[in-house]
Enzyme design. Structure first.
Site, PDB file in Angstrom:
ATOM      1  N   GLU A  78       0.862  -1.203   0.000  1.00  8.59           N
ATOM      2  CA  GLU A  78       0.000   0.000   0.000  1.00  8.59           C
ATOM      3  C   GLU A  78       0.896   1.249   0.000  1.00  8.59           C
ATOM      4  O   GLU A  78       1.933   1.300   0.669  1.00  8.59           O
ATOM      5  CB  GLU A  78      -0.957  -0.016   1.200  1.00  8.59           C
ATOM      6  N   ASP A  80       1.125   4.161   1.178  1.00  5.90           N
ATOM      7  CA  ASP A  80       1.625   4.939   2.319  1.00  5.90           C
ATOM      8  C   ASP A  80       2.970   4.382   2.790  1.00  5.90           C
ATOM      9  O   ASP A  80       3.698   5.051   3.521  1.00  5.90           O
ATOM     10  CB  ASP A  80       0.612   4.996   3.470  1.00  5.90           C
ATOM     11  N   HIS A 142      -3.228  -6.582   6.414  1.00  2.00           N
ATOM     12  CA  HIS A 142      -4.592  -6.638   5.916  1.00  2.00           C
ATOM     13  C   HIS A 142      -4.687  -6.757   4.384  1.00  2.00           C
ATOM     14  O   HIS A 142      -5.791  -6.653   3.836  1.00  2.00           O
ATOM     15  CB  HIS A 142      -5.369  -5.380   6.381  1.00  2.00           C
ATOM     16  N   ASP A 161       1.432  -2.505   9.323  1.00  2.00           N
ATOM     17  CA  ASP A 161       0.157  -1.916   9.773  1.00  2.00           C
ATOM     18  C   ASP A 161      -0.331  -2.509  11.103  1.00  2.00           C
ATOM     19  O   ASP A 161      -1.064  -1.841  11.852  1.00  2.00           O
ATOM     20  CB  ASP A 161      -0.930  -2.136   8.718  1.00  2.00           C
ATOM     21  N   TYR A 189      -7.910   2.010  14.968  1.00  2.00           N
ATOM     22  CA  TYR A 189      -7.184   1.491  13.802  1.00  2.00           C
ATOM     23  C   TYR A 189      -7.618   0.054  13.514  1.00  2.00           C
ATOM     24  O   TYR A 189      -7.907  -0.309  12.364  1.00  2.00           O
ATOM     25  CB  TYR A 189      -5.664   1.551  14.068  1.00  2.00           C
ATOM     26  N   HIS A 220       2.658   2.849  11.500  1.00  2.00           N
ATOM     27  CA  HIS A 220       1.932   4.092  11.801  1.00  2.00           C
ATOM     28  C   HIS A 220       1.971   4.318  13.317  1.00  2.00           C
ATOM     29  O   HIS A 220       1.740   3.374  14.094  1.00  2.00           O
ATOM     30  CB  HIS A 220       0.450   4.004  11.416  1.00  2.00           C
TER      31      HIS A 220
HETATM   32 FE1  FEO Z   1      -2.215  -0.849   4.579  1.00  2.00          FE
HETATM   33 FE2  FEO Z   1      -0.565   1.639   6.224  1.00  2.00          FE
HETATM   34  O1  FEO Z   1      -1.159   0.692   4.727  1.00  2.00           O
END
Ligand code: FEO
Length: 391
Positions: A78, A80, A142, A161, A189, A220
């Site tokens: 992903e 990010d 995920h 994540d 989250y 994160h």
């Molecule tokens: Fe599933 Fe923080 O990207």
């Protein structure tokens, strides 16, 4: 840049102004965490969103020449986390991209570039010098490509994540940032990102149980360090993955002319004042749906109220239920309620939506014509007693 352990550095990006992460409200912003391990063969664990690239590069340069980086680990495609790989490779063109086989597929489809890939699977390892990294694929936690990276030398789990929170902060460890709010954000989250994948989370937790972990470094938010906090977040993930909720209730509604609000107010008084049940009330006209789903995850009883508009469920309630359905909650008991003018049959749609969301409807919904009378409101006592007894 922050040093988090000997020769292990955080070189991520603080996204202070982010208020929406693909539909999830982020009132405290977020971070994209990248970690540099400065061993004989330096390695970068994940990168950052494309617009954080300069901060990533400057962070790396404070520690070493980026051209020394031998490996860039992409735990998850992903963007990010992968969004700065391409620009970073201009500074370390010989670096290999370490990822799962699904990760390679995903990166090829996103960036259309045939980088030097090193595909790893369960138990594969990478020697850096002093350290050896091992990899744990956690498909669907995920995305299909998701994997974790473990450094036995540092006892650090780079969890991507998993165990993350959207929370921008200049501190790097959860305890320094205010532990209660970090656990709250971790719950939000999980509810909004991870909830549909409970069985995969349980498998991932099983595979982690043999690891000696002193630090969990997510992609994160804040890092989990103290043993008690590491154990607590792992136990919470077990609880959430098992769809186990507390003896709590949540009432979620929107209203047109205050009638549905009146019913909600009465339901709250009955649940909380008469039956002593810890109850939250969420007005969808003022509260974001990502807060509402967090409350659903934490509650055994879910009551949902809507007025009828144009012969259907009120749009804000419908939007919430579509979002909730995708997150696949389980083990919920509930009741529908609302106010209507001339079409009581519209509530069938509400009840069907709730069933699609995994909410078992207990008894009949309570629907009142235009404005509920005192007698109407008194009639709520019976279904609320049934719900309370079911806890
Ligand atoms: Fe599933 Fe923080 O990207």
């Amino acid at each position: 840049m922050s040093r988090i352990k000997e020769d292990v550095y955080w070189v991520g990006y603080l996204d202070w102004g982010l208020r929406n992460f693909h539909g999830y409200s982020t009132p405290h912003g977020s971070t994209y965490n990248a970690y540099l391990i400065d061993d004989e063969l330096p390695v970068l664990v994940d990168t950052v969103k494309y617009y954080g690239f300069q901060d990533l590069l400057e962070g790396i340069r404070r520690i070493t020449d980026p051209s020394r980086i031998k490996y860039i680990i992409s735990n998850h495609t992903e963007m990010d986390h992968s969004g700065s790989i391409e620009r970073l490779l201009q500074f370390c063109p010989e670096a290999e991209i370490v990822c799962s086989s699904k990760g390679k597929e995903g990166l090829l489809k996103h960036f259309k570039k045939n980088w030097k890939f090193k595909v790893v699977g369960a138990g594969d390892s990478l020697n850096l010098g002093k350290r050896k990294l091992t990899f744990l694929p956690v498909p669907m936690v995920h995305w299909p490509d998701s994997m974790l990276t473990y450094s036995s030398y540092d006892k650090i789990l780079f969890s991507n994540d998993a165990f993350g929170q959207h929370y921008a902060c200049s501190r790097r460890f959860a305890k320094e940032a205010g532990i209660d709010i970090i656990f709250r954000e971790a719950a939000k989250y999980y509810a909004n990102i991870v909830m549909p994948y409970g069985s995969q989370v349980e498998k991932a937790l099983d595979s982690l149980s043999s690891l000696d972990v002193d630090m969990i470094c997510p992609s994160h938010g804040l890092i989990w360090k103290e043993k008690q906090n590491i154990n607590k977040i792992i136990n919470l993930y077990r609880k959430w993955a098992g769809h186990s909720a507390d003896k709590k209730a949540v009432i979620i509604y929107d209203t047109m002319w205050n009638s549905t609000k009146k019913i909600s107010d009465k339901l709250f008084r009955l649940l909380h004042n008469d039956h002593g049940i810890d109850t939250a009330v969420i007005d969808l006209s003022t509260t974001h749906i990502s807060e509402a789903v967090t409350a659903v995850m934490e509650s055994r009883i879910v009551l949902i109220g809507s007025p009828v508009l144009n012969n259907g469920v009120f749009p804000s309630v419908g939007k919430f239920l579509i979002y909730l359905k995708g997150l696949k909650p389980k083990n919920k008991l509930g009741m529908a309620f609302g106010s209507y003018g001339w079409n009581i049959f519209a509530f069938k749609e509400l009840e069907n939506f709730m069933k699609d969301c995994g909410i078992e409807i207990l008894g009949e919904g309570k629907y009142f014509n235009y404005i509920p009378s005192d007698e109407d409101l008194s009639s709520l006592a019976h279904p609320v007693r049934d719900l309370a007894e079911s806890l």
